[in-house]
Design an enzyme around this catalytic site. Structure first.
Site, short mmCIF file in Angstrom:
data_model
loop_
_atom_site.label_atom_id
_atom_site.label_comp_id
_atom_site.label_asym_id
_atom_site.label_seq_id
_atom_site.Cartn_x
_atom_site.Cartn_y
_atom_site.Cartn_z
N HIS A 1 45.87 35.31 41.55
CA HIS A 1 46.63 35.41 42.80
C HIS A 1 47.83 34.46 42.85
O HIS A 1 48.10 33.84 43.88
CB HIS A 1 45.72 35.16 44.00
CG HIS A 1 44.45 35.95 43.98
ND1 HIS A 1 44.43 37.32 44.03
CD2 HIS A 1 43.15 35.55 43.84
CE1 HIS A 1 43.17 37.74 43.98
NE2 HIS A 1 42.39 36.69 43.85
N ASP B 1 41.00 35.32 34.77
CA ASP B 1 41.09 34.29 35.82
C ASP B 1 39.71 33.75 36.17
O ASP B 1 39.54 33.07 37.17
CB ASP B 1 41.81 34.82 37.06
CG ASP B 1 41.07 35.95 37.75
OD1 ASP B 1 39.94 36.30 37.32
OD2 ASP B 1 41.61 36.52 38.71
N ASP C 1 40.01 41.44 34.93
CA ASP C 1 39.66 40.88 36.24
C ASP C 1 38.52 41.67 36.83
O ASP C 1 38.31 42.84 36.49
CB ASP C 1 40.87 40.91 37.18
CG ASP C 1 40.68 40.00 38.40
OD1 ASP C 1 39.78 39.14 38.35
OD2 ASP C 1 41.41 40.16 39.39
N GLY C 2 37.76 41.02 37.70
CA GLY C 2 36.66 41.68 38.40
C GLY C 2 36.75 41.41 39.89
O GLY C 2 37.39 40.45 40.33
N ASP D 1 43.66 42.96 39.20
CA ASP D 1 43.02 42.74 40.49
C ASP D 1 43.12 43.99 41.36
O ASP D 1 42.15 44.37 42.03
CB ASP D 1 43.68 41.55 41.19
CG ASP D 1 43.10 41.29 42.57
OD1 ASP D 1 41.94 40.84 42.65
OD2 ASP D 1 43.80 41.54 43.57
N GLU E 1 33.64 40.54 36.23
CA GLU E 1 34.55 39.80 35.35
C GLU E 1 34.13 40.00 33.89
O GLU E 1 34.98 40.20 33.00
CB GLU E 1 34.54 38.31 35.69
CG GLU E 1 35.04 37.96 37.07
CD GLU E 1 36.55 37.89 37.17
OE1 GLU E 1 37.24 38.20 36.18
OE2 GLU E 1 37.05 37.53 38.26
#
Length: 259
Positions: free
Chosen positions: A130, A77, A13-14, A140, A52
């Site tokens: 999320h 994501d 994740d970024g 995250d 990302e």
């Protein structure tokens, strides 16, 4: 580090404050035996998409040290990353790293690294952000910490880690309406409206206009809640839709043509 252990799956994740602005990335590898290894980093001036990609690059570099033949699931994501590496990159390379509109592909430097590191062993999978997926949420947390200039405590190999429950959700927008039952005149009119919509999206993207959630919802013909529920970065037709910032009670979005 015990490279003989088998990796089951990796999450990436970024995050970015400002987009562009200070950013961070997080990568978490889960082993078959329940062990966990976490990685992360940051950049003082970057974009969410680059973070990302950096997270995915870290995952692929990590896998290079393992002599493992079993498939490994890599969850992101970011539809931008997943679609880019699995669908769009072949066309980009054939066109000399140009999009279908002749413009240079953004983040070419990182796409080239991802392309070089990628292998058939990796199964690229999209997970909606999320939504309570433990692996995604942990990535995250790591990414956001680095984006804020903090250094989170990262887990390395342990044998006492509970394996996360993977919660997969449907991230798709409402399916297109079936127009086959309409008279020909109605189908042609619908196509004309679609072309006008796509041309409008192209102009919004090419001129880097920022639009609100309600305006974006009107453009793609969905409820406003369907826009905000998809996360900060997602794909609609030929565009990556990215959340840029909030102004008052309005969220502003930007479209980027990527095919």
């Amino acid at each position: 580090m015990n490279y003989s252990a088998k990796v089951d799956r990796i999450y990436t994740d970024g995050a970015c404050s400002g987009n562009p602005g200070p950013g961070g990335w997080g990568t978490v590898a889960y082993y078959v035996n329940g062990a966990v290894h976490e990685m992360g980093g940051g950049d003082a001036q970057t974009t969410n998409n680059r973070m990302e990609m950096q997270a995915a690059i870290a995952a692929l570099k990590f896998l290079q040290d393992f002599d493992q033949q079993d498939p490994i699931a890599l969850y992101t994501d970011s539809e931008y990353v997943k679609n880019g590496i699995t669908k769009w990159i072949k066309g980009w390379k054939q066109k000399g790293w140009k999009t279908s509109t002749g413009k240079p592909v953004l983040n070419q430097d990182l796409w080239e690294i991802l392309d070089e590191l990628n292998s058939k062993q990796v199964e690229w999978r999209y997970v909606r952000g999320h939504t309570g997926d433990i692996g995604n949420e942990r990535c995250d947390t790591i990414a956001r910490a680095f984006s804020l200039g903090k250094t989170p405590t990262l887990k390395t190999f342990t044998d006492q880690v509970q394996e996360p429950e993977v919660i997969m959700t449907d991230a798709s927008l409402p399916a297109p309406v079936d127009l086959s039952d309409l008279p020909r005149e109605g189908r042609v009119e619908s196509l004309r409206h679609l072309v006008e919509t796509l041309q409008m999206a192209d102009e919004i993207a090419s001129k880097a206009y920022l639009i609100t959630s309600s305006e974006l919802a009107d453009l793609i013909d969905v409820n406003a809640s369907a826009v905000t529920s998809r996360g900060d970065n997602w794909v609609w037709r030929n565009w990556v839709v990215s959340r840029v910032r909030r102004e008052g009670n309005q969220i502003l979005w930007q479209l980027e043509r990527v095919d």
